[in-house]
Motif scaffolding. Structure first.
Motif, PDB file in Angstrom:
ATOM      1  N   ARG A  84      29.954  19.934  23.148  1.00  0.00           N
ATOM      2  CA  ARG A  84      29.538  20.671  21.949  1.00  0.00           C
ATOM      3  C   ARG A  84      28.070  20.421  21.616  1.00  0.00           C
ATOM      4  NH1 ARG A  84      34.620  19.097  18.127  1.00  0.00           N
ATOM      5  NH2 ARG A  84      36.014  20.855  18.588  1.00  0.00           N
ATOM      6  N   LEU A  85      27.640  19.192  21.802  1.00  0.00           N
ATOM      7  CA  LEU A  85      26.255  18.851  21.480  1.00  0.00           C
ATOM      8  C   LEU A  85      25.277  19.672  22.315  1.00  0.00           C
ATOM      9  CD1 LEU A  85      26.523  14.973  21.107  1.00  0.00           C
ATOM     10  CD2 LEU A  85      25.481  16.513  19.433  1.00  0.00           C
ATOM     11  N   VAL A  90      21.293  23.898  22.436  1.00  0.00           N
ATOM     12  CA  VAL A  90      20.701  25.048  23.128  1.00  0.00           C
ATOM     13  C   VAL A  90      20.717  26.277  22.227  1.00  0.00           C
ATOM     14  CG1 VAL A  90      20.995  26.655  25.058  1.00  0.00           C
ATOM     15  CG2 VAL A  90      21.194  24.201  25.448  1.00  0.00           C
ATOM     16  N   ALA A  91      21.796  26.466  21.481  1.00  0.00           N
ATOM     17  CA  ALA A  91      21.874  27.611  20.560  1.00  0.00           C
ATOM     18  C   ALA A  91      20.771  27.529  19.504  1.00  0.00           C
ATOM     19  CB  ALA A  91      23.250  27.655  19.892  1.00  0.00           C
ATOM     20  N   LEU A 140      12.078  25.675  25.024  1.00  0.00           N
ATOM     21  CA  LEU A 140      12.852  24.978  23.997  1.00  0.00           C
ATOM     22  C   LEU A 140      14.278  24.681  24.480  1.00  0.00           C
ATOM     23  CD1 LEU A 140      11.645  26.717  20.715  1.00  0.00           C
ATOM     24  CD2 LEU A 140      10.810  24.632  21.804  1.00  0.00           C
ATOM     25  N   ALA A 141      14.868  25.613  25.232  1.00  0.00           N
ATOM     26  CA  ALA A 141      16.205  25.339  25.779  1.00  0.00           C
ATOM     27  C   ALA A 141      16.146  24.180  26.762  1.00  0.00           C
ATOM     28  CB  ALA A 141      16.761  26.588  26.455  1.00  0.00           C
ATOM     29  N   LEU A 142      15.057  24.088  27.521  1.00  0.00           N
ATOM     30  CA  LEU A 142      14.886  22.965  28.444  1.00  0.00           C
ATOM     31  C   LEU A 142      14.785  21.643  27.696  1.00  0.00           C
ATOM     32  CD1 LEU A 142      12.547  24.137  31.347  1.00  0.00           C
ATOM     33  CD2 LEU A 142      14.759  23.003  31.564  1.00  0.00           C
ATOM     34  N   GLY A 147      17.145  16.481  27.056  1.00  0.00           N
ATOM     35  CA  GLY A 147      17.659  15.437  26.183  1.00  0.00           C
ATOM     36  C   GLY A 147      19.116  15.133  26.465  1.00  0.00           C
ATOM     37  N   TRP A 148      19.890  16.175  26.734  1.00  0.00           N
ATOM     38  CA  TRP A 148      21.313  15.990  27.034  1.00  0.00           C
ATOM     39  C   TRP A 148      21.485  15.216  28.335  1.00  0.00           C
ATOM     40  CZ3 TRP A 148      24.907  17.567  30.772  1.00  0.00           C
ATOM     41  CH2 TRP A 148      26.257  17.477  30.399  1.00  0.00           C
TER      42      TRP A 148
END
Length: 433
Positions: A84-85, A90-91, A140-142, A147-148
Motif C-alpha cells: 500500500r505504501l 506513487v499516486a 517524482l514517481a521514481l 525510497g520504497w
C-alpha cells in the motif's frame, strides 16, 4: 567484519555509486552544450538544471518518507502495508507532477524571478524548462520507487537504474544534438527520455522481483494512514525548505562579495558535496536497517546498527579530513584553472578541512531519523540550526567578511548533529537503548 557491517555496506556501497553518477551526468551535459558554439547554451542548461534540482529537492520527501515507512512495515512483516505504501506514494507523486504541469507557467515565472537569468540566456533556459517539465511524472514517481526499494533493504536496484539513466541520457542527448542537429532541445529531450526510461526500468524490476509480494495488496483502506503519511512528509518538506534557505543564502552572500569570492565558495562547497556522496550511502543504510529494526521492535539489532554506523562515520570522516588537508589545494586546481580563484581559495581552504567533522553526525542521524520516521526532530534541528546560521553570519559579517560566512556554515552543519543527538536522547534513548 561482522554481519551488521556487511549489511551496512550492501546498502551503502550501491548508494554511493548512484550518488557519484549524478555529477558525472551533469559534466556530460555541460560538455555537450559546451561545444555548441555559444556560452548561452551552457548558461541555459545551468539555469534549467538549477530550477529542477531545486523543485525536485523540495519534493524529496517522496523518497525519504517512503523509505522509513516501508522499512518499518517490513520490520513488522506487514506486507499489505508495504505494498500500500508504494501505491500510495506513487499516486501522490503523480498528483504533484500533474499539478506542476498544470501550473508550469507561473512556476517558471517564479523560478526565473528567483534565479534571474540574463536576457541572452533566458530564452534558451525557457526552452529547456518547457521540455523538461514533462518529465516531472517520471522523476517524482521514481522518488517514491527509489525510497520504497531502500526501505525494502535493496539499494542495488536504484544503483542500476541510476547508471542506466545516465547512459540513456548521454546516448539520447548525443544522438539528438549531433545526429539530428538539435541544440538545447536535444539536451532537454535526452533528459526526459532518460527519466521515463528510468521509470520503465524501475517498474519492470518491480514486476520481476516483487510481483509475488503484491498478492498481499488490498486496495481497500489504501489511504487509511494518509494523515500520518502527510504529517511525516510535511515535516520533511519544511525541513528541506530550511536547507534550501541556507544554501541559497550561502550562494547569494558569496555573490555579493564579488565574482572571485563566489567562485571560491562554489569550488570549496564541492568538497562538502564529495563528502556527502559517501556519507549519504551510510545514511541510507540507517534508513533501511534502522527502520526495519524499529518496526520489528528489535532494540538489540537497532543498537548494533547505530553503533556500527558511528564506526563507519569515523572512518569516512577521518579519510576525508586527511584528504582535504593533504590534497585540498590539488582538488581545487582540478576544479578550476582560474589563477585568481586558486590563489584566493588558499585563504579559505582550511574551512573545508572542518567540513567532514562538522557535518558527519547529521548525516547518520538523518538516516536514523528517517528510518524512525522521527521527522519532527529533523525539522526542529534544521530550523534552529538555520536560525543560528543567519545569526552568526549577521553578527560576524562586518568583522570577518567571507570568513564569517564560512564560520556560520560550519556551525550550522555541526549544530544540526548536536540538536538531533539531543532529540534522540530525549525521545528514543530509553525505548531503543
Amino acid at each position: 567484519m561482522n554481519q551488521r557491517d556487511r549489511q551496512i555496506l550492501q546498502i551503502a556501497l550501491p548508494s554511493i555509486v548512484s550518488n557519484i553518477t549524478v555529477p558525472l551526468l551533469g559534466m556530460i551535459d555541460v560538455a555537450i552544450v559546451g561545444h555548441m558554439g555559444s556560452p548561452v547554451y551552457i548558461g541555459a542548461v545551468a539555469v534549467g538544471s538549477m530550477i529542477f534540482n531545486l523543485v525536485y529537492w523540495l519534493f524529496g520527501f517522496l523518497r525519504m518518507g517512503s523509505s522509513g515507512l516501508t522499512a518499518q512495515a517490513l520490520g513488522r512483516r506487514n506486507l499489505t502495508e508495504v505494498t500500500r505504501l508504494l501505491v500510495r506514494s506513487v499516486a501522490i507523486a503523480f498528483g504533484i507532477a500533474l499539478l506542476m504541469i498544470i501550473l508550469q507557467v507561473p512556476l517558471k515565472w517564479l523560478m526565473f524571478w528567483l534565479i534571474g537569468p540574463t536576457p541572452d540566456v533566458a530564452p534558451f533556459a525557457s526552452t529547456y524548462y518547457n521540455i523538461v517539465i514533462w518529465g516531472a511524472p517520471a522523476s517524482l514517481a521514481l522518488f517514491s520507487l527509489m525510497g520504497w526499494y531502500i526501505g525494502m533493504q535493496n539499494t542495488r536496484i536504484p544503483m542500476v537504474i541510476s547508471i542506466m539513466q545516465n547512459v540513456v541520457n548521454i546516448l539520447a542527448s548525443l544522438t539528438l544534438v549531433y545526429g539530428f542537429g538539435m541544440k538545447i532541445e536535444g539536451v532537454a529531450l535526452g533528459t526526459v527520455i532518460a527519466q521515463y526510461a528510468g521509470l520503465l526500468m524501475a517498474v519492470g524490476l518491480l514486476a520481476r522481483y516483487y510481483s509475488r509480494l503484491f498478492r498481499h495488496f488490498r486496495k481497500d483502506r489504501l489511504f487509511e494512514n494518509i494523515r500520518y503519511f502527510f504529517a511525516v512528509n510535511r515535516d520533511i518538506f519544511l525541513r528541506t525548505l530550511c536547507l534550501v534557505a541556507v544554501n541559497l543564502f550561502f550562494t547569494s552572500a558569496g555573490a555579493r562579495q564579488g565574482a572571485v569570492i563566489l567562485s571560491v565558495n562554489t569550488v570549496l562547497i564541492q568538497l562538502y558535496l564529495f563528502f556527502s556522496y559517501f556519507m549519504d550511502g551510510f545514511a541510507y543504510a540507517g534508513e533501511a536497517l534502522g527502520g526495519k529494526a524499529y518496526g520489528a521492535h528489535n532494540g538489540v539489532a537497532f543498537r548494533e546498527t547505530l553503533r556500527r554506523l558511528w564506526m563507519w562515520m569515523l572512518i569516512v570522516t577521518s579519510v576525508y579530513t586527511l584528504l582535504y588537508i593533504v590534497g585540498g589545494h590539488w582538488i581545487v586546481a582540478l576544479l578550476t584553472d582560474e589563477p585568481q580563484v586558486i590563489v584566493t581559495s588558499r585563504e579559505y581552504l582550511w574551512w573545508a578541512w572542518l567540513i567532514p567533522a562538522a557535518g558527519c553526525v547529521a548525516f547518520i542521524w538523518d538516516g536514523i531519523f528517517i528510518g524512525l520516521t522521527a521527522t519532527r526532530g529533523m525539522l526542529v534541528s534544521s530550523f534552529f540550526s538555520a536560525l543560528v546560521f543567519f545569526a552568526v553570519y549577521l553578527l560576524s559579517e562586518d568583522a570577518l567578511g567571507n570568513h564569517g560566512l564560512w564560520l556560520a556554515q560550519i556551525i550550522y552543519l555541526a549544530m544540526r548533529g548536536i540538536l538531533q543527538t539531543i532529540w534522540y536522547r530525549q525521545k528514543f534513548n530509553k525505548s531503543m537503548g
